[in-house]
Design a protein around this motif. Sequence first.
Motif, mmCIF file in Angstrom:
data_model
loop_
_atom_site.group_PDB
_atom_site.id
_atom_site.type_symbol
_atom_site.label_atom_id
_atom_site.label_comp_id
_atom_site.label_asym_id
_atom_site.label_seq_id
_atom_site.Cartn_x
_atom_site.Cartn_y
_atom_site.Cartn_z
ATOM 1 N N LEU A 171 -9.528 7.905 1.053
ATOM 2 C CA LEU A 171 -10.678 7.891 1.385
ATOM 3 C C LEU A 171 -10.316 6.965 2.434
ATOM 4 C CD1 LEU A 171 -13.353 6.377 -0.222
ATOM 5 C CD2 LEU A 171 -11.789 4.135 -0.493
ATOM 6 N N VAL A 172 -11.700 6.818 3.262
ATOM 7 C CA VAL A 172 -11.466 7.046 4.374
ATOM 8 C C VAL A 172 -13.580 6.173 4.576
ATOM 9 C CG1 VAL A 172 -12.298 6.915 7.380
ATOM 10 C CG2 VAL A 172 -10.056 9.155 5.055
ATOM 11 N N LEU A 173 -12.715 4.748 4.890
ATOM 12 C CA LEU A 173 -14.521 3.870 4.852
ATOM 13 C C LEU A 173 -15.029 3.615 6.387
ATOM 14 C CD1 LEU A 173 -13.237 1.298 2.576
ATOM 15 C CD2 LEU A 173 -14.798 3.247 2.565
ATOM 16 N N VAL A 174 -15.696 3.148 7.054
ATOM 17 C CA VAL A 174 -15.536 2.896 8.388
ATOM 18 C C VAL A 174 -17.396 2.536 8.732
ATOM 19 C CG1 VAL A 174 -17.056 4.531 10.971
ATOM 20 C CG2 VAL A 174 -15.872 5.772 9.076
ATOM 21 N N GLY A 175 -16.953 1.917 9.654
ATOM 22 C CA GLY A 175 -18.697 0.381 9.877
ATOM 23 C C GLY A 175 -18.187 -0.703 11.231
ATOM 24 N N PHE A 213 0.907 -1.060 0.408
ATOM 25 C CA PHE A 213 -0.640 -0.164 -0.485
ATOM 26 C C PHE A 213 0.813 1.200 0.602
ATOM 27 C CE2 PHE A 213 -4.341 1.713 0.329
ATOM 28 C CZ PHE A 213 -3.667 2.831 0.748
ATOM 29 N N VAL A 214 0.587 2.408 -0.606
ATOM 30 C CA VAL A 214 1.001 3.561 -0.741
ATOM 31 C C VAL A 214 0.878 4.213 -0.129
ATOM 32 C CG1 VAL A 214 1.621 5.512 -2.035
ATOM 33 C CG2 VAL A 214 1.508 3.184 -3.345
ATOM 34 N N GLN A 215 1.799 4.752 1.063
ATOM 35 C CA GLN A 215 1.380 5.516 2.057
ATOM 36 C C GLN A 215 1.536 7.161 0.849
ATOM 37 O OE1 GLN A 215 3.963 5.726 5.629
ATOM 38 N NE2 GLN A 215 4.136 4.154 5.775
ATOM 39 N N ASN A 216 0.283 8.178 1.930
ATOM 40 C CA ASN A 216 0.085 9.484 1.413
ATOM 41 C C ASN A 216 0.419 10.376 2.530
ATOM 42 O OD1 ASN A 216 -0.752 11.314 0.244
ATOM 43 N ND2 ASN A 216 -2.781 11.358 1.502
ATOM 44 N N ASN A 217 1.381 10.940 1.779
ATOM 45 C CA ASN A 217 1.693 12.103 3.031
ATOM 46 C C ASN A 217 1.527 14.039 2.046
ATOM 47 O OD1 ASN A 217 3.207 10.194 5.256
ATOM 48 N ND2 ASN A 217 4.483 10.143 3.305
ATOM 49 N N ASP A 218 0.919 13.502 1.102
ATOM 50 C CA ASP A 218 0.978 14.836 0.394
ATOM 51 C C ASP A 218 0.507 16.233 1.086
ATOM 52 O OD1 ASP A 218 -0.752 13.820 -0.628
ATOM 53 O OD2 ASP A 218 -0.692 14.193 -2.300
ATOM 54 N N LYS A 219 -1.456 15.478 1.864
ATOM 55 C CA LYS A 219 -1.755 16.526 2.605
ATOM 56 C C LYS A 219 -1.925 17.072 4.209
ATOM 57 C CE LYS A 219 -5.656 15.163 -0.158
ATOM 58 N NZ LYS A 219 -5.036 14.323 -1.386
ATOM 59 N N PHE A 220 -0.925 16.416 4.274
ATOM 60 C CA PHE A 220 -0.721 16.547 6.112
ATOM 61 C C PHE A 220 0.896 16.268 6.088
ATOM 62 C CE2 PHE A 220 -5.081 15.000 5.953
ATOM 63 C CZ PHE A 220 -5.623 16.118 6.406
ATOM 64 N N ASP A 221 1.285 17.578 7.501
ATOM 65 C CA ASP A 221 2.241 17.437 7.736
ATOM 66 C C ASP A 221 2.418 16.482 9.006
ATOM 67 O OD1 ASP A 221 4.609 17.511 9.740
ATOM 68 O OD2 ASP A 221 5.426 19.372 8.575
ATOM 69 N N LEU A 222 3.004 15.231 9.155
ATOM 70 C CA LEU A 222 2.156 14.558 10.110
ATOM 71 C C LEU A 222 2.604 14.420 11.441
ATOM 72 C CD1 LEU A 222 2.781 10.956 7.949
ATOM 73 C CD2 LEU A 222 0.496 12.227 7.852
ATOM 74 N N ILE A 225 -12.277 13.345 11.981
ATOM 75 C CA ILE A 225 -11.190 13.544 10.564
ATOM 76 C C ILE A 225 -11.554 14.704 9.647
ATOM 77 C CG2 ILE A 225 -10.427 12.036 9.476
ATOM 78 C CD1 ILE A 225 -10.611 9.017 11.020
ATOM 79 N N ALA A 226 -12.996 14.653 10.005
ATOM 80 C CA ALA A 226 -13.908 15.250 8.862
ATOM 81 C C ALA A 226 -12.901 17.336 9.171
ATOM 82 C CB ALA A 226 -15.360 15.159 8.672
ATOM 83 N N CYS A 227 -13.695 16.927 10.388
ATOM 84 C CA CYS A 227 -12.834 18.510 11.174
ATOM 85 C C CYS A 227 -11.177 18.951 10.445
ATOM 86 C CB CYS A 227 -12.787 18.834 12.318
ATOM 87 S SG CYS A 227 -14.650 19.229 12.466
ATOM 88 N N ALA A 231 -4.292 7.471 11.585
ATOM 89 C CA ALA A 231 -4.017 6.760 9.779
ATOM 90 C C ALA A 231 -4.812 7.453 8.915
ATOM 91 C CB ALA A 231 -4.988 5.355 10.208
ATOM 92 N N ALA A 232 -5.918 8.500 9.188
ATOM 93 C CA ALA A 232 -6.717 8.877 8.274
ATOM 94 C C ALA A 232 -5.806 9.691 7.702
ATOM 95 C CB ALA A 232 -7.847 9.775 8.838
ATOM 96 N N ALA A 233 -5.009 10.520 8.318
ATOM 97 C CA ALA A 233 -4.258 11.332 7.321
ATOM 98 C C ALA A 233 -2.835 11.175 7.063
ATOM 99 C CB ALA A 233 -3.735 12.426 8.578
#
Length: 433
Positions: free
Chosen positions: A148-152, A8-17, A62-64, A38-40
């Motif tokens: 994408l964030v899936l919740v259930g 799985f490709v990690q994604n760091n481009d939207k946030f400074d973790l 997470i939405a906020c 994880a959502a970030a």
Amino acid sequence: MVTPSRNFVQNNDKFDLDDVSSSVPQELNPCQRRAYLAAARYKAVLIAGGAGVGKSYVVGKIACLYAEHGYRVALAAPTGKAAKRIEQIVDMPAQTVHRLLKYNGHEFARNEESPLNCDVVIVDEVSMLDVPLCYRLFKAIDFTKTNLVLVGDHNQLPPVGPGNIIRDILSNGLLPTVILDEVVRQAGLLKENSIAILDGRVAGNTETDEGRKSWYLVDKYTEQTDILNFIMLMYEKILDEKLGYHIVNSVQLLAPMKKGLLGVDNLNIVLQRLIQKKCHGVDVDDVPAGRRPRFYLHDKVIQLRNNYDLNVMNGSIGTIESYDADAGVYTILFDEGETQVERDDMKDVALAYALTFHKSQGSEYECGIVIVHKSQSFMHHRNLFYTGVTRAKKTAIIIGDRWGIRNCAKHKITDRRRTFLSLEGFPREVAAG
């Protein structure tokens, strides 16, 4: 726990973790904190957990997080009722997955050629998402731009349609997954007793405080007629006069199946007659065998399938407000708003005083009455039972016989659905390699 997906490709481009890690809301518990991070961190993530673990709460955070960083958030759920619920909790607009994908009854306007124009898609109640709709959703997401964030709840019933998405993701490690397994302190006895069913245990009546309680176990009725009579007594005198619940707006009766004396079809006929007389002074006509009951003003109804012309989705609950006999048009106040429904389209509308457990998924009620009786034991298993009681927000009332109730909680069911949701089934941007 966080389960990293293979390749799985990690994604760091939207946030400074580092910044996100240092500013996690303090009120989140350790499990919720891992879900938040994880959502970030990932392009796609599954957040799973049972009742009372705070899934909706962490989804709101997470939405906020995305919104506060200027990102466009799309909230969705498989049904209109579930979408409305997450909208109220998160305080952001939400819609059904079909509407998100701009489905017009024939085709999806959002697809690989015209992907969703947002930065993150958050889908609640993923246990209700079947394979065809999930496929359309993934195809409409450009994972180079959109997360994408899936919740259930992985303990609930699988979808009515084909597949079991949440099970396959969990069992095959298809996405990074955070399982919330810490019941929050404010969840209360109702959630604790609901979760106990997953271990095969059914709690008794342990609350000693005077007044309305959160959990009632009535397991003394072996005969179906006795259960039916007790249900009628509750609606006539107990629910409103002693427990303080509006018998239509706040209470939902749930049963495993449609047919039989304790099936949804018969229960709706019985409750329609009782409620129309009690609340509106109307004498309801007898229903001939094999015929559908007629509709009356103020009836509680449910839409049985998506109607895109009327903009009313499958599972939407409404109330009949008026009927124009000359035009043959009913006015129904659905979750989506007031709708004019022609007589011919009423074939897709049914009474909703009683619902099956499957139809209730994605909804919550102030008071949920759950029928568990030996006459329906061929359908019994603990996930069915769990799904029923977790629909209740304040009070769950379980009615049946002792053997049937305990047998339902003890019975584990093996999901025999054979699906092939593999990494090859995911868009290449999600599953690399």
